[in-house]
Design an enzyme around this catalytic site. Structure first.
Site, PDB file in Angstrom:
ATOM      1  CB  SER A   1      -0.911  -0.008   1.230  1.00  0.00           C
ATOM      2  OG  SER A   1      -1.644   1.198   1.306  1.00  0.00           O
TER       3      SER A   1
ATOM      4  CG  HIS B   1      -4.076  -1.144  -2.169  1.00  0.00           C
ATOM      5  ND1 HIS B   1      -5.195  -1.796  -2.624  1.00  0.00           N
ATOM      6  CD2 HIS B   1      -4.509  -0.287  -1.202  1.00  0.00           C
ATOM      7  CE1 HIS B   1      -6.262  -1.364  -1.961  1.00  0.00           C
ATOM      8  NE2 HIS B   1      -5.873  -0.437  -1.098  1.00  0.00           N
TER       9      HIS B   1
ATOM     10  CG  ASP C   1      -5.592   3.029   0.397  1.00  0.00           C
ATOM     11  OD1 ASP C   1      -6.475   2.276  -0.060  1.00  0.00           O
ATOM     12  OD2 ASP C   1      -4.735   2.663   1.229  1.00  0.00           O
TER      13      ASP C   1
ATOM     14  CG  MET D   1      -8.747   7.651   1.779  1.00  0.00           C
ATOM     15  SD  MET D   1      -8.297   7.425   3.517  1.00  0.00           S
ATOM     16  CE  MET D   1      -7.240   5.987   3.406  1.00  0.00           C
TER      17      MET D   1
ATOM     18  CG  HIS E   1      -9.404   1.024  -1.767  1.00  0.00           C
ATOM     19  ND1 HIS E   1      -9.070   0.610  -0.494  1.00  0.00           N
ATOM     20  CD2 HIS E   1     -10.771   1.087  -1.769  1.00  0.00           C
ATOM     21  CE1 HIS E   1     -10.153   0.440   0.218  1.00  0.00           C
ATOM     22  NE2 HIS E   1     -11.208   0.729  -0.530  1.00  0.00           N
TER      23      HIS E   1
ATOM     24  CG  MET F   1     -12.537  -2.065   3.449  1.00  0.00           C
ATOM     25  SD  MET F   1     -10.863  -1.661   2.906  1.00  0.00           S
ATOM     26  CE  MET F   1     -10.267  -0.677   4.301  1.00  0.00           C
TER      27      MET F   1
ATOM     28  CG  ASP G   1      -6.884  -2.420   2.411  1.00  0.00           C
ATOM     29  OD1 ASP G   1      -5.928  -2.227   3.180  1.00  0.00           O
ATOM     30  OD2 ASP G   1      -7.324  -1.539   1.645  1.00  0.00           O
TER      31      ASP G   1
END
Length: 219
Positions: free
Chosen positions: A7, A32, A34, A36, A65, A136, A174
């Site tokens: 990640s 990966h 993220d 947000m 993601h 998750m 994850d």
């Protein structure tokens, strides 16, 4: 085949290229990333410019993601970054089936991410446009949280449900994925592992050694 994906939210952003090149040598399977928005998840993280930078550094598959509200508005933006996978949250859009079909329409694998308290029942209606499911194992937003033990049962239930669909749908986990939690996730059917501070991005060993030690857990 178990796939390991660091990640990059947990990487040393001041030495991003150095770390990615070391992880490439270590043989990770994907990265990966993220995203947000401060609304759906209580944090702000990475965006399309970061994804483009990573794309220039590595040829490994990029797994985006989207922990954002109305992800359908941004699918095309991230598709243009030449990514291979995009996951969106069932809770973040009123038109999940349409959004997943939109991702697949761009030639990208479509994933559904599920928060810890979300039921699996909705999958019965979108399995035909789903390539992987992200369980998750912590609540989305921040690194360093504790794994929620009830998620082992959820992974097992998901694995059983997928077997009835007659489709090759992978299970990604994850959240606090490391030596203490990987065996249980593996036993219950997970195949893709997002690795953060619990497994890769810590000072115990080099990144390459951490990946190798994590890979040993699957033997």
């Amino acid at each position: 085949m178990y796939k390991l994906g660091p990640s990059l939210m947990c990487a040393d952003l001041g030495n991003l290229e150095r770390d990615i090149r070391e992880l490439d040598v270590a043989g990770v399977d994907f990265y990966h990333i993220d995203v947000m928005d401060g609304k759906f998840a209580p944090n702000f993280t990475l965006g399309p410019d970061f994804v483009k930078t990573v794309r220039r550094i590595t040829d490994k598959p990029l797994d985006i993601h989207l922990m954002i509200e109305e992800p359908e508005r941004y699918i095309d933006l991230f598709a243009e970054c030449e990514v291979e996978m995009i996951s969106i949250h069932q809770e973040s859009t009123p038109n999940l089936q349409r959004a997943l079909a939109q991702i697949q329409g761009r030639g990208i694998k479509a994933g559904v991410a599920i928060n810890p308290a979300t039921s699996l029942d909705f999958l019965d209606y979108v399995y035909n446009v789903t390539d992987y499911v992200v369980v998750m194992t912590v609540n989305p937003g921040f690194a360093g949280q504790k794994f929620l033990p009830a998620m082992y049962k959820k992974i097992a239930e998901l694995n059983e449900r997928i077997s009835t669909y007659d489709r090759d749908i992978e299970i990604q986990v994850d959240g606090n994925i490391g030596a203490e939690t990987i065996p249980g996730c593996k036993e219950n059917g997970a195949t893709m592992y997002v690795l953060g501070t619990s497994a890769v991005f810590n000072s115990h060993h080099s990144l390459e050694e951490n990946v190798a030690n994590t890979r040993e857990l699957f033997k």
